[in-house]
Design a protein around this motif. Structure first.
Motif, PDB file in Angstrom:
ATOM      1  N   VAL A   1       9.302  -6.607   5.700  1.00 18.54           N
ATOM      2  CA  VAL A   1       9.436  -5.149   5.847  1.00 18.54           C
ATOM      3  C   VAL A   1       8.640  -4.449   4.754  1.00 18.54           C
ATOM      4  N   ALA A   2       8.702  -4.972   3.539  1.00 18.04           N
ATOM      5  CA  ALA A   2       7.931  -4.384   2.437  1.00 18.04           C
ATOM      6  C   ALA A   2       6.433  -4.479   2.719  1.00 18.04           C
ATOM      7  N   ARG A   3       6.007  -5.589   3.290  1.00 18.42           N
ATOM      8  CA  ARG A   3       4.588  -5.737   3.632  1.00 18.42           C
ATOM      9  C   ARG A   3       4.190  -4.736   4.713  1.00 18.42           C
ATOM     10  N   ALA A   4       5.089  -4.491   5.676  1.00 18.48           N
ATOM     11  CA  ALA A   4       4.810  -3.500   6.721  1.00 18.48           C
ATOM     12  C   ALA A   4       4.703  -2.108   6.111  1.00 18.48           C
ATOM     13  N   GLU A   5       5.543  -1.810   5.134  1.00 22.53           N
ATOM     14  CA  GLU A   5       5.478  -0.512   4.463  1.00 22.53           C
ATOM     15  C   GLU A   5       4.123  -0.303   3.790  1.00 22.53           C
ATOM     16  N   GLN A   6       3.497  -1.404   3.378  1.00 17.78           N
ATOM     17  CA  GLN A   6       2.193  -1.315   2.724  1.00 17.78           C
ATOM     18  C   GLN A   6       1.050  -1.316   3.748  1.00 17.78           C
ATOM     19  N   GLY A   7       1.382  -1.327   5.043  1.00 19.75           N
ATOM     20  CA  GLY A   7       0.361  -1.234   6.075  1.00 19.75           C
ATOM     21  C   GLY A   7       0.036  -2.526   6.795  1.00 19.75           C
ATOM     22  N   GLU A   8       0.709  -3.612   6.436  1.00 26.51           N
ATOM     23  CA  GLU A   8       0.417  -4.904   7.064  1.00 26.51           C
ATOM     24  C   GLU A   8       1.283  -5.102   8.305  1.00 26.51           C
ATOM     25  N   GLU A   9       0.717  -5.692   9.349  1.00 28.70           N
ATOM     26  CA  GLU A   9       1.487  -6.055  10.538  1.00 28.70           C
ATOM     27  C   GLU A   9       1.949  -7.499  10.394  1.00 28.70           C
ATOM     28  N   VAL A  10       3.154  -7.778  10.873  1.00 33.76           N
ATOM     29  CA  VAL A  10       3.686  -9.134  10.842  1.00 33.76           C
ATOM     30  C   VAL A  10       4.107  -9.488  12.262  1.00 33.76           C
ATOM     31  N   ILE A  11       3.519 -10.542  12.798  1.00 33.23           N
ATOM     32  CA  ILE A  11       3.865 -11.010  14.137  1.00 33.23           C
ATOM     33  C   ILE A  11       4.873 -12.134  13.994  1.00 33.23           C
ATOM     34  N   ILE A  12       5.965 -12.042  14.734  1.00 38.17           N
ATOM     35  CA  ILE A  12       7.017 -13.055  14.701  1.00 38.17           C
ATOM     36  C   ILE A  12       6.863 -13.946  15.931  1.00 38.17           C
ATOM     37  N   THR A  13       6.880 -15.264  15.703  1.00 39.32           N
ATOM     38  CA  THR A  13       6.713 -16.210  16.800  1.00 39.32           C
ATOM     39  C   THR A  13       7.978 -17.031  17.007  1.00 39.32           C
TER      40      THR A  13
END
Length: 105
Positions: free
Chosen positions: A19-31
């Motif tokens: 979530v912190a990485r998403a706040e910094q603009g990164e997308e995270v794909i969950i598999t």
């Protein structure tokens, strides 16, 4: 914008980090079983848009848009059917081998 892919267990274990990485603009794909099932994105992220100078065939493969139907449950059922069909075939072949073995004895 960078993108990371992580397994479901990893995402659950380290959710606050992703979530912190998403706040910094990164997308995270969950598999799940190496198939993408979800994405964590910044709340105000703009969808990726194909550039106008990109050939149409690349635009189609680059951004297919939102699916009209959610096929995740259908894919899950298909995976189960394939496994069950394999198990049924294996059991039938095993029984046939045993029957042939009894006939020879």
């Amino acid at each position: 914008m960078s993108t990371a892919a992580v397994g479901l267990f990893e995402a659950k274990t380290h959710l606050s980090e992703y979530v912190a990485r998403a706040e910094q603009g990164e997308e995270v794909i969950i598999t799940r079983h190496n198939k993408p099932v979800a994405k964590i994105v910044p709340l105000h992220a703009k969808p990726a848009v194909a550039t106008k100078d990109m050939p149409p065939f690349i635009q189609r493969t680059h951004d297919m848009g939102t699916p009209l139907v959610d096929l995740s449950r259908a894919n899950q059922l298909l995976d189960e059917v394939d496994v069950q069909a394999f198990l049924d075939l294996d059991a039938r072949l095993h029984a046939e081998r045993q029957a042939k073995g009894r006939d020879k004895a």
